[in-house]
Design an enzyme around this catalytic site. Structure first.
Site, PDB file in Angstrom:
ATOM      1  NE  ARG A 171      -5.906  23.883  -1.081  1.00  0.00           N
ATOM      2  CZ  ARG A 171      -7.200  23.758  -0.863  1.00  0.00           C
ATOM      3  NH1 ARG A 171      -7.808  24.593  -0.050  1.00  0.00           N
ATOM      4  NH2 ARG A 171      -7.890  22.822  -1.459  1.00  0.00           N
ATOM      5  CD  GLN A 180      -3.768  29.970  -8.092  1.00  0.00           C
ATOM      6  OE1 GLN A 180      -3.702  30.453  -9.218  1.00  0.00           O
ATOM      7  NE2 GLN A 180      -4.359  30.588  -7.089  1.00  0.00           N
ATOM      8  CG  ASP A 183      -5.174  22.508  -5.966  1.00  0.00           C
ATOM      9  OD1 ASP A 183      -5.414  21.348  -5.592  1.00  0.00           O
ATOM     10  OD2 ASP A 183      -5.581  23.509  -5.354  1.00  0.00           O
ATOM     11  CB  SER A 194      -8.537  22.860  -7.133  1.00  0.00           C
ATOM     12  OG  SER A 194      -8.268  23.415  -5.860  1.00  0.00           O
ATOM     13  CE1 TYR A 223      -7.990  21.487   2.283  1.00  0.00           C
ATOM     14  CE2 TYR A 223      -5.798  22.082   3.060  1.00  0.00           C
ATOM     15  CZ  TYR A 223      -6.615  21.465   2.135  1.00  0.00           C
ATOM     16  OH  TYR A 223      -6.056  20.848   1.050  1.00  0.00           O
TER      17      TYR A 223
END
Length: 378
Positions: free
Chosen positions: A122, A127, A130, A133, A230
Site C-alpha cells: 500500500r 495504487q 491495487d 481496492s 488495516y
C-alpha cells in the site's frame, strides 16, 4: 519477445484477466497475448473483440499456455496449467495466499515465480495496481444495490399527498474501500446512513460522505490502525463495549452491510444472533465477509438465510456480478504491474527482484515459498 497466456476461469468466476484495452497496451510493449477462446465471454469481451485488439485466440487452454512466459489469471490457477508454462515462468493472479497452503506449496514446487496481487504494497506508486481496492469498490456498490432490491421498500424519504415515506436506515460496518463506496451508494439512494470502524482515520472519511460515525472512541480506538492501513485486532474489553454500542444501534436499522476483513484471519464476528433477533422483520443484512466465515453469526456463505423475517445474504463474489467493470479494472491493475517487469526498449522481461513491489507480491520462486508471511507454510 514476451508471451502472455490468459485462460478461462472456473465456472464460478466470470471475470477475466485481460480486456481489449490492456491487450492493445501489452501488444504495444512487444508482448504476444494468447487468450483461450471464450475466456472473456462472461465479461462481454468476445474473441473477435480481443483479436481485433491484438490478441491471438487459442482453441484450448493448453494451446494458450504452451511456451508462455507469463500466465495472467483472476483466481489461483490449476497445477496442470502452471506446469504447461515455460520453466521459471511468472504466474500473476489473486492467489488466495492464506487458503489451502498445501496446494499453494505444490504450485510453488513447479518452480514458477508466483505473484499474489492481494499482497500489493500500500504505497503511492502501487495504487494503480491495487486489486483489492478496485474489486472492493465494486463490491461495496453492489452490496447496497442488492440490499435495496431485497428490502422491497423505498430508500429515500418521499413526501406525497397521501403521506410521507420515511427514509431507510442503512448501517455500514467497516469503512474501508468497500464500506466507503457502500456509504456513498446508500447516500445517493437517499437513505439515512451511519457507519462504524475501529480505525480512527475512518471517522473523518465517513463524515465527509455525509454519514454518522458510530464507535467507542477511547484510547485503544486512537491506536487501532496498522502501518498498512488495516484495522488491528481489538482487545476483548473494547470488543464488548463496541458490541454493546452496535447492539443498541442495529435494532433500529433497516439495512446493514458488513465489510470487516483482516488479511490472513477469519472474519471478525460483529453481529450476533441476538442482534439479528432484535431487528425488525423485513430488515436486510449483506455480509461481504462471507468467504472468510462472515461478520454475522448466522451467515451462510453463498446463500440468503431468513431468520425471523430478517434476511442475511452472504455473497461470495459480488465484484464478479459486475464482471465487465471488474474485469476492466482488474486487467488495468495487472497491466500497471506488468509494465514494471518488461524492458520497453528490448521488449523482454527485466525483473528487479529487489523492487519493493516485486518483493511485496512474490510468493514463490525457484520451487520455494519465499514471502515472509508464508514461511513454513509448506
Amino acid at each position: 519477445m514476451v508471451t502472455i497466456a490468459v485462460t478461462a476461469e472456473p465456472a464460478d468466476e466470470p471475470r477475466v484477466a485481460v480486456s481489449p484495452e490492456t491487450v492493445k497496451k501489452l501488444a504495444a510493449l512487444g508482448a504476444t497475448v494468447k487468450v483461450e477462446s471464450g475466456a472473456g465471454s462472461r465479461s462481454r469481451f468476445s474473441d473477435e473483440t480481443l483479436r481485433a485488439a491484438g490478441a491471438e485466440i487459442a482453441a484450448t487452454a493448453a494451446e494458450a499456455l504452451q511456451g508462455a512466459d507469463i500466465l495472467l489469471s483472476v483466481r489461483r490457477p490449476a497445477e496442470v496449467d502452471v506446469a504447461a508454462l515455460k520453466p521459471g515462468a511468472l504466474v500473476i493472479a489473486m492467489l488466495d495466499p492464506y487458503g489451502d497452503k498445501a496446494a499453494l506449496a505444490n504450485l510453488a514446487a513447479s518452480k514458477a515465480s508466483l505473484f499474489s496481487m492481494e499482497f500489493m504494497p500500500r504505497i503511492t506508486r502501487a495504487q494503480s495496481m491495487d486489486v483489492l481496492s478496485s474489486q472492493a469498490n465494486l463490491a461495496g456498490y453492489k452490496a447496497v444495490v442488492d440490499a435495496a432490491a431485497m428490502f422491497q421498500q423505498a430508500m429515500p424519504m418521499m413526501m406525497t399527498a397521501a403521506g410521507t415515506v420515511p427514509a431507510a436506515k442503512v448501517f455500514i460496518m467497516g469503512a474501508g474501500v468497500a464500506g466507503l463506496q457502500a456509504i456513498a451508494t446508500a447516500r445517493r439512494l437517499g437513505a439515512q446512513v451511519s457507519a462504524t470502524d475501529v480505525r480512527p482515520a475512518a471517522k473523518e472519511q465517513v463524515a465527509s460522505l455525509g454519514a454518522k460515525f458510530i464507535a467507542v472512541e477511547d484510547d485503544e480506538f486512537k491506536q487501532a490502525q496498522t502501518a498498512a492501513g488495516y484495522a488491528k485486532p481489538m482487545s476483548a474489553e473494547y470488543q464488548a463495549k463496541q458490541a454493546e454500542l452496535v447492539a443498541n444501534h442495529i435494532k433500529n436499522q433497516d439495512i446493514v452491510v458488513t465489510t470487516a476483513l483482516i488479511p490472513g484471519r477469519p472474519a471478525p464476528r460483529l453481529i450476533t444472533r441476538a442482534m439479528v433477533e432484535s431487528m425488525k422483520p423485513g430488515s436486510i443484512i449483506v455480509d461481504l465477509a462471507a468467504e472468510r466465515g462472515g461478520n454475522c453469526e448466522l451467515t451462510t456463505p453463498g446463500e440468503i438465510v431468513d431468520h425471523g423475517g430478517v434476511r442475511i445474504y452472504g455473497p461470495l463474489n459480488l465484484a464478479g456480478d459486475l464482471a465487465i467493470n471488474a474485469s476492466s479494472l482488474y486487467a488495468k491493475n495487472l497491466y500497471a504491474f506488468l509494465e514494471t517487469l518488461i524492458d520497453k526498449k528490448e521488449k523482454t522481461l527485466a525483473i528487479n527482484w529487489d523492487d519493493e513491489i516485486v518483493k511485496g507480491t512474490l510468493l514463490a520462486r525457484d520451487g520455494a515459498l519465499v514471502h515472509p508471511s508464508l514461511q513454513g507454510a509448506a
